[in-house]
Design an enzyme around this catalytic site. Structure first.
Site, PDB file in Angstrom:
ATOM      1  N   THR A  38      -4.826  47.106  23.140  1.00 54.16           N
ATOM      2  CA  THR A  38      -5.882  47.180  23.737  1.00 54.16           C
ATOM      3  C   THR A  38      -6.137  45.856  24.615  1.00 54.16           C
ATOM      4  OG1 THR A  38      -7.166  46.386  21.864  1.00 54.16           O
ATOM      5  CG2 THR A  38      -7.145  48.786  22.373  1.00 54.16           C
ATOM      6  N   ASP A  39      -5.526  44.846  24.458  1.00 59.55           N
ATOM      7  CA  ASP A  39      -5.649  43.451  25.073  1.00 59.55           C
ATOM      8  C   ASP A  39      -5.727  43.692  26.557  1.00 59.55           C
ATOM      9  OD1 ASP A  39      -3.240  42.979  24.729  1.00 59.55           O
ATOM     10  OD2 ASP A  39      -3.756  40.943  23.771  1.00 59.55           O
ATOM     11  N   LEU A 133       2.814  38.119  13.869  1.00 58.69           N
ATOM     12  CA  LEU A 133       1.931  37.289  13.394  1.00 58.69           C
ATOM     13  C   LEU A 133       1.716  35.861  14.357  1.00 58.69           C
ATOM     14  CD1 LEU A 133       2.892  36.801   9.448  1.00 58.69           C
ATOM     15  CD2 LEU A 133       1.152  38.197  10.687  1.00 58.69           C
ATOM     16  N   SER A 134       2.177  36.110  15.709  1.00 57.05           N
ATOM     17  CA  SER A 134       1.853  35.303  16.666  1.00 57.05           C
ATOM     18  C   SER A 134       2.408  33.819  16.562  1.00 57.05           C
ATOM     19  CB  SER A 134       0.305  35.242  16.934  1.00 57.05           C
ATOM     20  OG  SER A 134      -0.070  36.132  17.415  1.00 57.05           O
ATOM     21  N   SER A 136       4.854  32.695  18.559  1.00 55.86           N
ATOM     22  CA  SER A 136       5.113  31.931  19.700  1.00 55.86           C
ATOM     23  C   SER A 136       3.506  31.537  20.591  1.00 55.86           C
ATOM     24  CB  SER A 136       5.860  32.987  20.741  1.00 55.86           C
ATOM     25  OG  SER A 136       5.023  34.144  20.941  1.00 55.86           O
ATOM     26  N   ASP A 180      -3.430  36.756  21.234  1.00 56.21           N
ATOM     27  CA  ASP A 180      -2.748  35.996  20.444  1.00 56.21           C
ATOM     28  C   ASP A 180      -3.328  34.455  20.602  1.00 56.21           C
ATOM     29  OD1 ASP A 180      -1.792  38.419  19.950  1.00 56.21           O
ATOM     30  OD2 ASP A 180       0.337  37.958  20.373  1.00 56.21           O
TER      31      ASP A 180
HETATM   32  C1  GLA Z   1       1.529  41.486  21.109  1.00 54.42           C
HETATM   33  C2  GLA Z   1       0.981  40.859  22.337  1.00 54.42           C
HETATM   34  C3  GLA Z   1      -0.498  40.936  22.360  1.00 54.42           C
HETATM   35  C4  GLA Z   1      -1.208  42.440  22.029  1.00 54.42           C
HETATM   36  C5  GLA Z   1      -0.252  43.081  20.815  1.00 54.42           C
HETATM   37  C6  GLA Z   1      -0.675  44.331  20.543  1.00 54.42           C
HETATM   38  O1  GLA Z   1       1.032  40.724  20.179  1.00 54.42           O
HETATM   39  O2  GLA Z   1       1.299  39.399  22.388  1.00 54.42           O
HETATM   40  O3  GLA Z   1      -1.118  40.461  23.547  1.00 54.42           O
HETATM   41  O4  GLA Z   1      -0.862  43.016  23.253  1.00 54.42           O
HETATM   42  O5  GLA Z   1       1.304  42.759  20.851  1.00 54.42           O
HETATM   43  O6  GLA Z   1      -1.951  44.604  20.394  1.00 54.42           O
END
Ligand code: GLA
Length: 391
Positions: A38-39, A133-134, A136, A180
């Site tokens: 959704t972002d 889990l982000s 990067s 993220d």
């Molecule tokens: C990845 C992207 C985010 C978001 C998610 C899905 O983590 O980096 O910006 O779009 O996917 O919600």
């Protein structure tokens, strides 16, 4: 007490870089409770920063260079600041090496008018790569935080998240949204963050009482760069154009239902996910404010169904993990989290039964697949910070 990875970096700095570090930077990963894909549709997300983080022990350097040693890759890298500032982005499309994220942030900071000063740092991350889990974004935010503290620039989480996003989009070549880096930059201990990705307004909401968030890593991995992520973005932009709006955020559930029959089947399903997920995310934040774990869990289950059937970004491993979690008596709700196609799912569980839940679901997943998953209870953590070290 200094956490283990931070202390290890401080001790190793002496050996690897000479002298002692003056700052310890940590930038957390995140798990998204609800609000997926959704972002980049200008919608709502509800992530929380987690304790696992990227750490840098560093010391400002008189020389106009960045010298960085990655403990995880056992690699040292040194670059003149003017070269970093003036390089041009050339995303290769293949998996970038860790120092491309560093270059990208230095380039974006300079492009946005921030000063770059030299420093020497030792780097290590606790987040698995490609797990959702982000890792990067946490690396990018850690680098931005290090440059900011060395240049004496006050920490501005939203600006720094935008810079990290610019690095990711234009340097690394992944069209990811703001969620993220913003979760990593502005996390709040004990809380998830309801982020309006259009206005960038952030409201911190507490977890329901007596609940624990469990990250469930299937240990399957996806490559974000060459995945269907950019394709989903394009499909959403196409759907928005068909509704005559700048972003799907502007389409209500009622309008979607009235006009959906005119859309092609794939466009309709992609748009239905985004439109209903935005509504679920706002409803989830309200349930959290009322302390209603059951309502939040139900919305998480619906989110998974929508991601699986309408947005088609789940995987067999994620579906299995989510089903096993949902069937457990301690679980309020579960869903895949992050971009999808592999990596992690997330569950909301009764706090008193969290360890038993982890043991039961891990054993059932292993029995069903032969794979050993990682189930980790997580606390909502503070966002990025630079800690001054005693001389
Ligand atoms: C990845 C992207 C985010 C978001 C998610 C899905 O983590 O980096 O910006 O779009 O996917 O919600």
């Amino acid at each position: 007490m200094t956490p283990t990875t931070g202390q290890r970096l401080i001790d190793r700095f002496h050996v690897e870089m000479g002298g002692w570090p003056t700052w310890l930077v940590r930038a957390p990963g995140r798990v998204n409770l609800i609000g997926e894909h959704t972002d980049y549709n200008d919608g709502f997300v509800l992530p929380m920063a987690i304790e696992q983080a990227t750490w840098i022990a560093l010391r400002p350097d008189d020389s106009p260079h960045l010298t960085l040693h990655s403990l995880d890759f056992d690699q040292r890298w040194r670059a003149p600041l003017d070269q970093l500032a003036l390089a041009s982005p050339k995303p290769s499309g293949s998996a970038p090496s860790w120092n491309e994220y560093v270059r990208g942030v230095a380039w974006a900071l300079h492009a946005e008018g921030y000063p770059l000063r030299g420093w020497r740092g030792l780097l290590s991350g606790e987040l698995p790569m490609g797990a959702g889990l982000s890792s990067s974004a946490s690396l990018e935010i850690a680098i931005a935080c290090a440059f900011a503290v060395v240049a004496g620039v006050p920490w501005a989480p939203i600006r720094m998240a935008q810079i990290a996003q610019r690095a990711e989009n234009q340097w690394v070549g992944v069209n990811s949204g703001i969620m993220d880096p913003l979760a990593s930059a502005s996390g709040r201990a004990g809380h998830a963050l309801l982020i309006d990705c259009r206005s960038l307004d952030i409201v911190a909401v507490p977890l329901p009482p007596a609940t624990t968030v469990v990250v469930m890593d299937t240990t399957t991995r996806r490559g974000l760069v060459d995945s269907a992520y950019n394709a989903r973005r394009a499909q959403c932009a196409d759907a928005a154009a068909r509704f005559g709006v700048a972003a799907l955020r502007e389409v209500s559930v009622a309008r979607f239902e009235a006009e959906a029959p005119r859309l092609a089947p794939t466009t309709r399903r992609r748009a239905r996910h985004v439109v209903t997920e935005n509504a679920r995310t706002v409803a989830a934040s309200e349930a959290m404010r009322r302390g209603e774990a059951v309502a939040l869990g139900r919305l998480m289950n619906e989110s998974h169904r929508s991601l699986r059937d309408d947005f088609e970004v789940s995987s067999e491993a994620l579906d299995r993990m989510v089903a096993l979690a949902q069937a457990d008596s301690a679980c309020y709700g579960a869903r895949m989290t992050g971009a999808g196609f592999g990596g992690c799912a997330v569950a909301l569980v009764a706090q008193a039964s969290a360890s038993a839940f982890c043991a039961r679901v891990a054993a059932r997943y292993q029995a069903a697949t032969g794979q050993t998953p990682q189930l980790i209870p997580c606390q909502p953590a503070q966002g990025a910070q630079a800690i001054a070290l005693a001389p």
